[in-house]
Design a protein around this motif. Structure first.
Motif, PDB file in Angstrom:
ATOM      1  N   TYR A   1       6.322   3.617 -15.419  1.00 44.89           N
ATOM      2  CA  TYR A   1       7.592   4.373 -15.347  1.00 44.89           C
ATOM      3  C   TYR A   1       7.427   5.342 -14.706  1.00 44.89           C
ATOM      4  O   TYR A   1       6.277   6.240 -14.597  1.00 44.89           O
TER       5      TYR A   1
ATOM      6  N   ASP B   1      20.303   9.332 -22.498  1.00 46.15           N
ATOM      7  CA  ASP B   1      18.978   9.552 -21.845  1.00 46.15           C
ATOM      8  C   ASP B   1      17.674   8.751 -22.361  1.00 46.15           C
ATOM      9  O   ASP B   1      16.814   9.311 -22.165  1.00 46.15           O
ATOM     10  N   ILE B   2      17.882   7.694 -22.965  1.00 43.26           N
ATOM     11  CA  ILE B   2      16.879   6.891 -23.771  1.00 43.26           C
ATOM     12  C   ILE B   2      15.875   6.459 -22.609  1.00 43.26           C
ATOM     13  O   ILE B   2      14.581   6.544 -22.896  1.00 43.26           O
ATOM     14  N   ARG B   3      16.123   6.524 -21.238  1.00 45.48           N
ATOM     15  CA  ARG B   3      15.108   6.225 -20.302  1.00 45.48           C
ATOM     16  C   ARG B   3      15.085   7.088 -19.279  1.00 45.48           C
ATOM     17  O   ARG B   3      14.446   7.024 -18.186  1.00 45.48           O
ATOM     18  N   THR B   4      15.137   8.434 -19.795  1.00 42.38           N
ATOM     19  CA  THR B   4      14.771   9.638 -19.113  1.00 42.38           C
ATOM     20  C   THR B   4      13.994  10.534 -20.032  1.00 42.38           C
ATOM     21  O   THR B   4      14.192  10.907 -20.968  1.00 42.38           O
ATOM     22  N   LYS B   5      13.014  11.113 -19.286  1.00 42.29           N
ATOM     23  CA  LYS B   5      12.060  12.161 -20.243  1.00 42.29           C
ATOM     24  C   LYS B   5      13.070  13.012 -20.573  1.00 42.29           C
ATOM     25  O   LYS B   5      13.827  13.678 -19.763  1.00 42.29           O
TER      26      LYS B   5
ATOM     27  N   PRO C   1       9.953   7.819 -22.043  1.00 39.86           N
ATOM     28  CA  PRO C   1      10.116   6.350 -21.666  1.00 39.86           C
ATOM     29  C   PRO C   1       8.860   5.868 -21.194  1.00 39.86           C
ATOM     30  O   PRO C   1       8.175   6.384 -20.477  1.00 39.86           O
ATOM     31  N   ARG C   2       8.751   4.356 -21.761  1.00 45.79           N
ATOM     32  CA  ARG C   2       7.260   3.776 -21.563  1.00 45.79           C
ATOM     33  C   ARG C   2       7.729   2.609 -20.338  1.00 45.79           C
ATOM     34  O   ARG C   2       8.715   2.345 -19.858  1.00 45.79           O
ATOM     35  N   GLU C   3       6.354   2.210 -19.820  1.00 45.26           N
ATOM     36  CA  GLU C   3       6.706   1.290 -18.764  1.00 45.26           C
ATOM     37  C   GLU C   3       7.065   0.064 -19.372  1.00 45.26           C
ATOM     38  O   GLU C   3       7.206  -0.140 -20.299  1.00 45.26           O
TER      39      GLU C   3
ATOM     40  N   GLY D   1      10.339  -0.860 -19.083  1.00 46.08           N
ATOM     41  CA  GLY D   1      12.015  -0.840 -19.226  1.00 46.08           C
ATOM     42  C   GLY D   1      12.545  -0.689 -20.645  1.00 46.08           C
ATOM     43  O   GLY D   1      13.621  -0.512 -20.641  1.00 46.08           O
ATOM     44  N   HIS D   2      11.783  -0.911 -21.601  1.00 46.51           N
ATOM     45  CA  HIS D   2      12.472  -0.998 -22.933  1.00 46.51           C
ATOM     46  C   HIS D   2      11.538  -0.144 -23.932  1.00 46.51           C
ATOM     47  O   HIS D   2      12.201   0.447 -24.898  1.00 46.51           O
TER      48      HIS D   2
ATOM     49  N   PHE E   1       9.657   2.861 -25.550  1.00 45.94           N
ATOM     50  CA  PHE E   1       9.687   4.404 -25.370  1.00 45.94           C
ATOM     51  C   PHE E   1       9.114   5.199 -26.650  1.00 45.94           C
ATOM     52  O   PHE E   1       8.692   4.594 -27.694  1.00 45.94           O
TER      53      PHE E   1
END
Length: 642
Positions: free
Chosen positions: A99, A246-250, A265-267, A269-270, A272
């Motif tokens: 990510y 913002d679940i896919r944003t630090k 967020p972790r690698e 795509g899902h 975190f």
């Protein structure tokens, strides 16, 4: 990358020919070896990967676990680490699966409805563009896998010896100590074949990379000293359904009265990660907070995220920790008052030396730089390239860096634990993050003057390459191919010194110019560092010398370039033409590294050590200074080529 110079390669070119102790490497741990690494964490694995490029060094790495790490705690990969990964050949591969962080969101209580949170800012992650490499999130286990692959494919063919637990060691001295004075007791770990079996090995050097509870550190009488903030955090890696935008944003999330969250967020795509504030810990807690149920952590997270929520479907990993900031006073087994009498035999790296919170994303990153700093020095000393005095620089350099890290992390951890109303400015946290970005990115490290780092008397000749800091790559054009190249990206983790010659304005064919005179001195003068290169191997076995001309690449005739910039490679005596660079336009983009990095048009020498840090900036005419710089580093006589 270059290959075929030793013969046609029809398979994977990244698998180098085995050499030295890599040929017919025994499966069983030998009784005697040169370097024993304890622990296969980030510091241990990068050290093993680097030492695998020194096949004349008999290196083994032991690990208490029965196999590879499957789930690692660390996940933040800073730009400096990705830069380092490129030297080990896997930066682009790990970027593809990781990510990538480009922004960080900051959330605070809504002033009009404090029970809810709202986003207040979304600053860029690297606003000053300090590195061309990205900030990544990827599981520590994958990083270790890539280092393991590099080590196994290198000439030394190093692979971990799993299932061996370190018990203790003794450093023998006196006339009977022998060449391998460190005696180490190991035991077969529980759950592995032969569990409980003990054996003893002898080594020249031992490197302890065995974590915060390091037994190697204990064995040499060192201890972690510092404080423990009475504040606990729950950490969970989850798959969840959520409406948080913002679940896919630090994100740094501060609630009105529920505490804080750091969202990573972790690698993939899902997945975190949530670092969830569990609040202050009572002095009489007795470790009870560490048994906080995962359900409690999730409940706390939902309270902080209100009006949003997370419906956790799967927990991949979770833990609870209390912030601790501790530092070991010295990273080797030599007391300060005994440094004049002997050099280190046992050295420690990574968490064995320093502990801090995970929220600044520094643990794995700093540990890897520890391991790389130490490993090339061990390789040079054991192979006979350098004197043992080189090893004393390790603790001196890295202890300061660890202290700076702990000071930074104390401030960041304190800010993360504060309540929003404690800040005079609601944007203080996000502004501080942007202002201090150079430090957590790993790019602020600057080694002070020593036998490995010169002074800044000539810094103005190359202002973009600060002495003591990492070599900041820039674009140039390879004269032999006309292809654009990032100069720093050609620096491989092969243990060699780099000498970059930024030429004066004269054309390569002109004799008597500063560049031509320097080339002649490098090639023929006994005082030249290149004179230490072993006879019978490649001309550039120890020193990678590159020249960068100011002319357009089309104007550089390779036949007119001095021979020292075109080394001969064995066994066929082929000429390497890849080390000559120039300026020019390629595909509509103009490249001029002199302009981009502030290199004086009169020319300059930039010396870069094997772990990519600038050691010296000198005028082209400073041959005496260049010789004096390398004199205390190089061994008095070169060993035979391996």
């Amino acid at each position: 990358m270059q290959f075929h110079h030793r013969g046609y390669v029809s398979g994977e070119p990244r698998i180098e020919p085995a050499a030295g102790f890599g040929i017919d490497r025994p499966v069983e741990l030998p009784d005697e070896l040169d370097v024993l690494i304890v622990g296969t964490g980030p510091a241990g694995m990068i050290a093993a990967a680097q030492l695998a490029q020194f096949p004349g060094v008999n290196t083994r790495i032991v690990e208490r676990r029965g196999g590879r790490l499957e789930i690692g705690q660390a996940d933040g990969i800073q730009a400096r680490s990705v830069e380092s990964f490129n030297a080990f050949g896997f930066a682009h591969r790990i970027i593809d699966e990781a990510y990538r962080i480009t922004h960080m969101a900051f959330w605070n209580p809504d002033p009009e409805n404090p029970q809810n949170i709202i986003r207040i800012s979304l600053p860029e992650d690297d606003p000053a563009h300090l590195s061309e490499w990205p900030h990544l999130i990827v599981n520590q286990a994958r990083v270790l896998d890539y280092f393991a692959e590099f080590a196994q494919n290198s000439p030394g063919r190093i692979t971990p010896d799993y299932g061996w637990e370190f018990l203790d060691l003794t450093v023998h001295d006196g006339p009977d100590a022998g060449e391998r004075p460190v005696e180490v007791r190991l035991r077969r770990s529980e759950g592995t074949p032969g569990a409980g079996e003990e054996r003893t090995v002898r080594a020249k050097y031992v490197v302890g990379c065995d974590g915060a509870r390091s037994d190697v550190r204990r064995a040499i009488g060192r201890r972690l000293v510092g404080d423990q903030a009475m504040h606990a955090w729950g950490v969970i890696d989850v798959l969840a359904a959520t409406d948080f935008p913002d679940i896919r944003t630090k994100a740094a999330i501060q609630s009105h009265d529920g505490g804080s969250i750091l969202l990573i967020p972790r690698e993939g795509g899902h997945l975190f990660r949530l670092y969830v504030d569990l609040g202050e810990v009572r002095e009489d807690d007795g470790g009870a907070v560490r048994r906080t149920p995962v359900e409690t952590i999730i409940e706390r997270a939902n309270r902080i995220l209100h009006p949003y929520s997370v419906d956790v479907k799967s927990v991949a990993w979770h833990s609870v920790y209390e912030v601790a900031h501790r530092l070991t006073d010295k990273f080797d087994d030599v007391e300060t008052d005994a440094e004049a009498e002997r050099t280190p035999r046992v050295l420690i790296a990574g968490d064995a030396c320093h502990t801090h919170s995970a929220k600044a994303g520094q643990g794995m990153n700093v540990s890897m730089q520890d391991g790389w700093n130490l490993a090339w020095k061990l390789g040079h000393v054991v192979e006979g390239r350098a004197s043992e005095a080189l090893l004393s620089t390790y603790s001196a350099e890295r202890q300061v860096i660890a202290k700076n890290l702990i000071d930074f992390d104390k401030e960041w951890s304190t800010l993360m634990a504060m309540k929003p109303e404690d800040f005079d400015d609601p944007n203080y946290l996000s502004d501080w993050y942007v202002k201090t970005f150079e430090f957590p990115s790993g790019l602020m490290t600057q080694y002070t003057p020593s036998i490995l780092t010169g002074g800044d008397e000539h810094q103005a000749l190359a202002s973009g390459f600060p002495v003591g800091k990492r070599f900041h790559s820039a674009g140039t054009v390879q004269a032999s191919t006309g292809n654009p190249k990032q100069l720093g990206h050609l620096h491989r983790a092969d243990g060699r010194w780099r000498i970059y010659v930024f030429a004066d304005p004269a054309a390569p064919a002109l004799a008597g110019t500063p560049t031509a005179a320097l080339a002649d001195w490098l090639a023929h003068d006994p005082a030249s560092p290149l004179a230490a290169t072993p006879v019978g191997g490649d001309d550039d076995a120890w020193f990678d010398v590159k020249v960068i001309y100011q002319q357009d690449h089309a104007e550089v005739n390779l036949n007119e370039v001095p021979a020292v910039f075109k080394p001969v490679l064995q066994p066929f005596g082929l000429t390497d033409r890849a080390k000559v660079f120039a300026s020019g336009t390629v595909a509509g983009e103009y490249f001029d590294i002199f302009e981009e990095r502030g290199v004086d048009r009169a020319g300059a020498i930039v010396v870069v050590r094997p772990d990519q840090y600038v050691s010296a900036v000198l005028p082209l005419t400073a041959t005496d200074e260049l010789a004096a710089f390398f004199a205390p580093i190089l061994a008095t006589s070169a060993p035979a080529a391996v």
